[in-house]
Structure formats: C-alpha cells, structure tokens
Design an enzyme around this catalytic site. Sequence first.
Site, PDB file in Angstrom:
ATOM      1  N   GLU A 189      -2.478  -9.108   4.170  1.00 32.44           N
ATOM      2  CA  GLU A 189      -2.495  -9.588   5.558  1.00 32.44           C
ATOM      3  C   GLU A 189      -3.899  -9.743   6.130  1.00 32.44           C
ATOM      4  O   GLU A 189      -4.086 -10.401   7.155  1.00 32.44           O
ATOM      5  CB  GLU A 189      -1.670  -8.654   6.460  1.00 32.44           C
ATOM      6  CG  GLU A 189      -2.213  -7.251   6.652  1.00 32.44           C
ATOM      7  CD  GLU A 189      -1.806  -6.263   5.571  1.00 32.44           C
ATOM      8  OE1 GLU A 189      -1.912  -5.049   5.804  1.00 32.44           O
ATOM      9  OE2 GLU A 189      -1.379  -6.713   4.480  1.00 32.44           O
ATOM     10  N   HIS A 197      -3.897  -5.151   0.544  1.00 35.60           N
ATOM     11  CA  HIS A 197      -3.412  -5.663   1.832  1.00 35.60           C
ATOM     12  C   HIS A 197      -3.551  -7.189   1.882  1.00 35.60           C
ATOM     13  O   HIS A 197      -4.642  -7.708   2.097  1.00 35.60           O
ATOM     14  CB  HIS A 197      -4.205  -5.034   2.988  1.00 35.60           C
ATOM     15  CG  HIS A 197      -3.887  -3.593   3.212  1.00 35.60           C
ATOM     16  ND1 HIS A 197      -2.856  -3.166   4.018  1.00 35.60           N
ATOM     17  CD2 HIS A 197      -4.457  -2.469   2.701  1.00 35.60           C
ATOM     18  CE1 HIS A 197      -2.804  -1.851   4.015  1.00 35.60           C
ATOM     19  NE2 HIS A 197      -3.766  -1.394   3.225  1.00 35.60           N
ATOM     20  N   CYS A 249       0.825  -1.207   0.000  1.00 32.06           N
ATOM     21  CA  CYS A 249       0.000   0.000   0.000  1.00 32.06           C
ATOM     22  C   CYS A 249       0.865   1.266   0.000  1.00 32.06           C
ATOM     23  O   CYS A 249       1.460   1.587  -1.018  1.00 32.06           O
ATOM     24  CB  CYS A 249      -0.977  -0.025   1.171  1.00 32.06           C
ATOM     25  SG  CYS A 249      -2.369   1.124   0.960  1.00 32.06           S
TER      26      CYS A 249
END
Length: 509
Positions: A169, A167, A79
Amino acid sequence: MLEKIIILDFGSQYTQLIARRVRELNVYCEIHPFNNIPEISSDVKGIIFSGSPYSVRQEDAPQIDIARFHQKYPLLGVCYGAQYIAQHSGGEVQPSSIREYGRANLGFIAPDNKLFKNIGAGSQVWMSHGDTITSIPEDFELIASTDSVKVAAYQVRGTDTYAIQFHPEVTHSTDGKQLLANFLVDICGCRQEWTPDAFVDTTITSLREKLGDDKVVLALSGGVDSSVAAILLHKAIGKNLHCIFVDNGLLRKGEYDAVLEQYKHLGLNIKGVDAKDRFLGQLAGVSDPEQKRKAIGRVFIEVFDDEAHEVKDVKWLAQGTIYPDVIESVSVKGPSATIKSHHNVGGLPDFMKLKVVEPLNTLFKDEVRRVGTSLGLEDFIIGRHPFPGPGLAIRILGEVTAEKVAILQEADAIYINNLKEAGLYDKIWQAGAIFLPVRSVGVMGDERTYENVVCLRAVESVDGMTADWCHLPYNVLAKISNEIINKVKGINRVVYDISSKPPATIEWE
C-alpha cells in the site's frame, strides 16, 4: 449489489492507506476492527488482514478465528496478517536477527502466480517488521523472496489465501498497486465499479428513499465536506433541505459574506446567522484549548437548535462526517482517545430530537473532492483548504478576544492571498497563521516595539492523517513576512513552522 472488500484492522498505521489504495482501484472497501467484525454479507468479495504494531508472539497480540474466512473468501494477509496466518497454520515466526525496515527487492517470484502477474523479479518492496516467518507448513507454497527475507510471500495451495511480508500500500513498493489489483480483480473477481459517478447516482437514490418528503437541516461551513453533502441532499430532496450558515466570529477575513455569495447560484435553501457576539462572549477568559472547543461546540448547538426550530416539522440533521471520523470512533482498542473534541461522530444532545443522515460517511477526503467534481462543484469550493470547526479560536493560543481575531484575520488573509498569487495554494493541503501567546521586541523606524508574533503553517498531505511541512520558497516567505509586519498593526515578528505530523499535529491546539 455493491461489491466490497473487508479490511480487518489489527492496529497498523498503514490500514487506512490499504483502504485508500483499494478505493483508488475503484473497489469499495470497509475497515473493521479485528475485535468487532460484522456479519459478512453476500456482497463481500474478499478479506484483507492488516499489519499490526504487535508481534504474533506476544500474549496480548490480536487474535482472530482464521477458519471463519479461510477457503470461504479470497484472503490476503499483509505483514502481521501474513505472520498470523502462518503461525496459526503450523508455521514458525521468530524475531528477526536484524530489524527489517525499508526498501528491499524481490529476487525470486514464483512464475505464473496470480498475485504477482505483471510483476518482475527485482521489484522494490517496503519492509517494516521485527519478526520473520522462518518456516511455513507443507501445504503452503513459497511465491516470493528477497535476499534477507526468504518467506516474503506465500500461497496456501489449492486456495485463494495469499500472504505477503511487505507493504504493497505504500508508494515505496513500486508494484504494490499492481499486486493489489491482481488480488482484487483476478483473485476476488471485483468489477471495479466504485466510481464518483456511481456513488452520486446510488447516494441520491438512497437519500430519496430514506428521507422521502421529510425536512432536513444542515450546518454549512463553506468547506468541501459540508458543500458536497449539501449538493447531494439538494439533488435528492430539493427545497426540503434547509442549510444554516452560522457566523461565529472566528472565520477567515470576509468569509461569511463570501460563502453566502458563493452559494447563491447553486440554488441551495440557505440562511445566514450572525452570532459573533454570542460566541466571543462565551470565550472571554477561556485559555485552555479543550475548554475553548467545548464552549464553541455548546454555543453552536444552541444557535443551530434555535434556527432549526424555525424550520417547521424538521425531522433530520445532516452532517458532513467522512470515513476517517467513523474509523477513529471505533478503533481497534475501542473508542479512540480524545485528541481534540471536534469530530461530528458521537451523536447529538438529548434535546435535539433529530435523526442523523451522513451522506459522506463512507468517503475519504480525496474521494469527497472527486465526488464534488462529479457533481459539478466549482474549483474554489472543491480546492479549499480544510479549516478547523472551532475556526480561529484554536489558532489563537490562549484567550480569544475580538482584537486578536481581527489581527489574525488580517495576517491570515495576507498569507493565503500570497500563496494564491505565487501559484502555491493548490499544491498545499492546508495553510494558516497562528497567533502565539508571545510578545517580542522589535524596531520600527526609530521606535522600539513590543508586539505580537504570528507563526505560518503549511503542510502537504493526502487525507490529513499524516502531513509534511511545505518547503515554501524563501522569496515567497520573505514577501509574506514583510507584508504582514508592515500592514498588520500589532505584529512585529513572523516565524514558520517546520514540524511534520507525527509527531506534531497540523493545528497547534
């Protein structure tokens, strides 16, 4: 040599989640603020740049020397990290025409790219950004796009520098774990040897070397962190570990005797100290939550220091500090703002001339539990809900008295026992009752009452950094409420907290 990944934190709310995902893939990693980077040792296998609440276009945006890492280590920008690398390499970043937040799908993925191995077109990802990379330098290769984000991922040609706008994660990125595994294993060459068993073996060896024949004191609370720390130290130095369990009068009902009984068979060298009156005396007339915490902390140190002096030639103080405490004490913006005074990090008063040993300070809470399982600790210890260091004092809003403690202990015991009987306790991260500074009118039989209110709190979480309130079955809540009101003298109303963190915290004070 322990291989590691360095995560440079630019202030993203997701940074700790990146670390947790890396650890789940059995790779050790450390988070460091972008403005406090350590010397990069030879055991570092790769670098990850986190996201950030800043825009790369802001004058005060986080800045870093990319040349320090580019082409020297495999690098993954996430990001903000992706936008920063692009912009500082000659690319362009502009405000998004529409804020891109939420689910998206990768319509294009470059074939045979290492980062996207075993990830097919159409893979869902999670976007959360207000800027867009509108152009990349000529030596950058576009490797993924969505319908609205052309540069969803890129690679610097001929290097192991990769960047993604989304993202990986978060669980909303359905192939995020696969992408991180591709980066860690195929690109960085990590062997995935970071396991609970490996941690136990290396930590015990390290503690033996560090402590030798020195004596160590540890404050046991009965919780998972101090229990796991105690067992690790016990396996390393045996009877040279002296555990002290202080009854501050603010524990759960029957907890003092129960904890001492539970530890008997573990072979720990433990001493119980009854200091209830001393703590409650210092809390008399104190209503401010921060003052309550400080009073409890001060008395605890005094009591613990008295008991530590009974151990001849003690050299070390052991603490159950875990990794989130360490991260928060060295945040991107310097030492984090004091939300509440209860972390172990921060050192000791000058009069306690002891060195500190923290065997768990590289672990997240769920990792502590896995290590506890590896050590053979029983489920009743590993599965215990977190309990605040100041105990029930911060679940009693306003002044703490012995009468209020007794009422809350009874209500809390009924609550927790019912959760266990309903098979819900192990599905909840943390639960407890809160004594409110509110009295309400009620009717019991033919009599009007004017008594106290308790609030029930139950949350789901992984590490306590964020939490959602639990949707407990109505029939269970009804049974708990009825039992508390009928059995606990002084309570005539029970309410349930439906606030999540953020914006609310788990505890009320």
